[in-house]
Design an enzyme around this catalytic site. Structure first.
Site, PDB file in Angstrom:
ATOM      1  N   SER A  47      -5.119  -1.936  -4.416  1.00  0.00           N
ATOM      2  CA  SER A  47      -5.672  -0.662  -3.955  1.00  0.00           C
ATOM      3  C   SER A  47      -6.731  -0.173  -4.943  1.00  0.00           C
ATOM      4  CB  SER A  47      -4.559   0.379  -3.827  1.00  0.00           C
ATOM      5  OG  SER A  47      -3.623  -0.021  -2.846  1.00  0.00           O
ATOM      6  N   ARG A  80       0.830   7.320 -10.820  1.00  0.00           N
ATOM      7  CA  ARG A  80      -0.136   6.355 -11.334  1.00  0.00           C
ATOM      8  C   ARG A  80      -0.704   6.790 -12.688  1.00  0.00           C
ATOM      9  NH1 ARG A  80       2.324   4.575  -8.010  1.00  0.00           N
ATOM     10  NH2 ARG A  80       1.722   3.490  -6.089  1.00  0.00           N
ATOM     11  N   GLU A 134      -8.601   3.396  -8.991  1.00  0.00           N
ATOM     12  CA  GLU A 134      -7.359   3.045  -9.681  1.00  0.00           C
ATOM     13  C   GLU A 134      -7.591   2.015 -10.778  1.00  0.00           C
ATOM     14  OE1 GLU A 134      -2.909   1.359  -8.552  1.00  0.00           O
ATOM     15  OE2 GLU A 134      -3.987   2.638  -7.154  1.00  0.00           O
TER      16      GLU A 134
END
Length: 348
Positions: A249, A171, A340
């Site tokens: 998420s 990520r 995130e």
């Protein structure tokens, strides 16, 4: 290029209308850019004038303050998918930054391009995918990205990065490591050709396809299975379903030392001596179950990692819930969850 500037007679464009969580106050100015030149001009002109810039694609990874954004919002709406076959039986596919991601995945399956099928159903635009190194169900875009063309705001020039120079990690990327510096203009993918997708690496997806992990399945079946799994977790956008009014998420899966891994927590090999564990497991076992929250903001009824706007939430409501969950996991396990989505004008 379309420019909207608020006046006394025209309401300022709201970021809530441009983000999947449907939160965020007004923008001082909105520029809709439909060509690369328009993107560059809009960003460069704002930089030269000292005006803050927020580049928005699909808005699926943004949480914007209730006060809004006191600068120029550049909405990327470029389009185009240009494929060129190579001599090794694959294809190089250059995609405009504003191309909707799931449209590209559907096109890839239809045209027998291999390597994107497990990334079906992810909202947002193609230009955002290398920034976050988007991944799901055993695939990451870094596995197929060949190069990324950007506008470097610091140098004032177009720069193209080969995949090896993108700094991809879980990520993360060099583009995320230097937030705001690089504006993605186009992404080129190197994809195989065939009817069967890449080897299925994710156990849940393998079970859904009734194949052993590491085996392959027809790309069309992989796409259908992934979409079904995502719908079951409210991870496919639906305007009538508040469980999908989210950024997906909200927390990344943390990397931890094996010595601090809670008993019973799942883990996977990660970088160096650390392992990756499940943020969803930590949230559940810290006492935050599906549906936790109130009538404004709460965890999805189908996925504890999604923090959702129930229709009347403010950004402050959503962040209060995020802090409650983050602090509860920290208190219970000593592990700090990291958001995130990008927070604009607000913080945890």
């Amino acid at each position: 290029m379309t420019v909207t500037e608020p006046t006394s007679a025209v309401a300022a464009p709201r970021l809530a209308d441009l983000t999947t969580v449907r939160l965020g106050g007004p923008a001082a100015e909105l520029v809709v850019a439909t060509t690369e030149a328009e993107i560059v001009d809009a960003v460069r002109d704002a930089d030269e004038a000292g005006t803050p810039v927020l580049v928005v694609g699909g808005g699926s990874n943004l949480v914007v303050a209730d006060e809004g954004y006191a600068g120029r919002v550049v909405l990327v709406r470029t389009r185009g998918v240009d494929a060129e076959a190579d001599l090794c039986g694959g294809a190089f596919v250059e995609v405009a930054a504003g191309e909707p991601w799931d449209d590209l995945v559907a096109t890839a399956v239809e045209r027998r391009w291999i390597g994107l099928e497990a990334l079906s159903g992810i909202p947002g635009t193609t230009g955002a995918t290398p920034i976050q190194n988007v991944g799901a169900y055993g695939q990451e875009v870094s596995q197929t990205v060949a190069r990324v063309r950007t506008w470097d705001r610091r140098r004032g020039a177009v720069r193209t990065f080969a995949a090896a120079d993108c700094g991809f990690g879980y990520r993360s990327s060099r583009f995320k490591a230097e937030p705001g510096r690089f504006v993605v203009l186009a992404v080129t993918f190197q994809l195989g050709l065939g009817d069967h997708g890449s080897p299925v690496q994710y156990a849940e997806l393998a079970r859904a396809l009734d194949v052993e992990p590491g085996r392959r399945a027809p790309s069309a079946r992989v796409r259908e299975a992934v979409l079904a799994l995502r719908r079951g977790k409210a991870m496919v956008l639906d305007a009538d379903d508040h469980d999908t009014w989210s950024t997906g998420s909200f927390f990344t899966n943390p990397m931890v030392d094996p010595a601090v891994l809670p008993e019973g927590a799942p883990s996977w090999p990660a970088d160096g001596s650390r392992v990756k564990t499940s943020a969803a497991w930590l949230i559940e076992h810290a006492g935050f179950h599906k549906g936790h929250g109130n009538d404004r903001a709460r965890l999805s009824s189908r996925h504890t990692l999604a923090l959702t706007n129930r229709g009347g939430a403010t950004t402050a409501d959503l962040l209060a819930l995020a802090r409650e969950v983050r602090d509860g996991v920290q208190e219970r396990f000593g592990i700090t969850l990291v958001n995130e989505p990008v927070l604009v004008g607000c913080e945890l």
